[in-house]
Motif scaffolding. Structure first.
Motif: not given
Length: 353
Positions: A225-233, A242-261
């Motif tokens: 994904v480092k070579r992907f042109q655009g925003k990535v989740v 606990k949910q963990i959110k991390e932003q690295i350049e154009n990529v937003t990382y989550y460990n997990f998401m519950k149904t609604r999110q």
């Protein structure tokens, strides 16, 4: 709403094999509640953790683990499974005894088993959910399919989350000739709903499935994904407290998401990169999303589904070792999954109880 249910208690037990079996039980649990039944959830591992997060107010019970282990090398998948068979059979025996006690203790009136082979009773209506009437295992498919069908025969009904028509999602997996099983086709099952939301992400990466293959794919895709042109989740599919959110350049990382999110994120994403697990396929049908598949190495069912859908010109795929981020450009040459009717007549289905 089913007014004849008299608040009957139904034990619903999905297999802990990745997250697919648990997530596709979410709409069933909600439908049970809407039709005046009282669901009790039973599973183990991450499947149980996920359902506890989704339904914190419902009773949950722990079943013995089948201790299914994946091989690091996909070619060894079947042999690893055969090696873990004695442990699995022991867990199924234990499961049968536990369920017998629970029926008395919790006054259970019916059972819904999603591929848990020991969750069954002759004394109360028991239903089996599967999309695999045929179980793909390469050159042993005929025997694994016969054994599975033999188990299904014991149940009062077998619910298959697909449609019984020429245009269907499971192909040979969910449709058999000379069918003597008590099969009811539900249509695709999904906890997701399509929403008209503005696109926030060019690509959504969602991982699932047991280790070590989930982790191996995560490592590979983090580089790609480092070579992907655009925003990535990027949703790793690791269920933690606990949910963990991390932003690295154009990529937003989550460990997990519950149904609604997760539902919102799917709707806000242009394209999806994921496994070809059947529950994910049903979600994509409901959301009308274009995707690219990377089947779990050695898992015949996922490979079959990926090959089938690519051959039909719907979704492209690549093997895990060969995947490059540039492959995503193929998505535009494919039609995407068909829109199928996903309305289920729960009242009619629940008459079995």
């Amino acid at each position: 709403m089913n007014l004849n249910s008299e608040n009957k208690t139904i034990l619903i037990a999905p297999l802990n094999w990745g997250l697919g079996h648990a997530t596709r039980c979410i709409p069933i649990i909600k439908a049970l509640q809407e039709n005046n039944f009282t669901p009790i959830i039973a599973s183990d591992g991450i499947a149980l953790e996920l359902l506890r997060k989704e339904f914190p107010y419902l009773k949950t019970l722990e079943l013995p683990s089948y201790q299914i282990e994946y091989a690091k090398n996909g070619k060894n998948f079947k042999w690893k499974l055969i090696k873990s068979l004695p442990k699995m059979l022991e867990a199924i025996r234990e499961e049968k005894n536990i369920v017998k006690k629970w029926i008395k203790k919790y006054e259970i009136n019916g059972i819904i088993s999603d591929n848990r082979l020991g969750v069954f009773s002759k004394n109360i209506p028991s239903v089996f959910i599967t999309h695999q009437l045929n179980v793909m295992t390469g050159n042993t498919t005929w025997i694994t399919s016969k054994l599975h069908q033999h188990i299904i025969k014991k149940y009062k009904a077998c619910w298959v989350p697909d449609i019984n028509a020429q245009l269907n999602l499971t192909g040979k997996l969910g449709h058999i000739e000379n069918n003597t099983l008590k099969v009811q086709y539900l249509g695709p099952l999904s906890r997701m709903h399509k929403m008209a939301l503005p696109i926030q992400y060019d690509l959504m990466v969602i991982l699932s499935g047991p280790e070590p293959q989930r982790g191996l794919l995560e490592t590979h895709l983090k580089e790609e994904v480092k070579r992907f042109q655009g925003k990535v989740v990027f949703i790793k599919g690791i269920i933690e407290s606990k949910q963990i959110k991390e932003q690295i350049e154009n990529v937003t990382y989550y460990n997990f998401m519950k149904t609604r999110q997760l539902e919102q994120t799917f709707n806000e994403s242009k394209k999806v990169l994921c496994r070809s697990g059947y529950t994910t396929i049903m979600d994509l049908v409901k959301l009308n999303k274009k995707a690219f598949f990377i089947p779990t190495p050695g898992q015949y069912e996922q490979i079959y589904l990926a090959e089938k859908l690519q051959k039909e010109g719907l979704v492209p795929y690549s093997t895990q070792e060969d995947f490059k981020i540039e492959d995503l450009s193929q998505i535009d040459q494919f039609k995407g999954l068909p829109e199928l009717d996903t309305t289920v007549n729960w009242e009619e289905l629940f008459k079995v109880f």
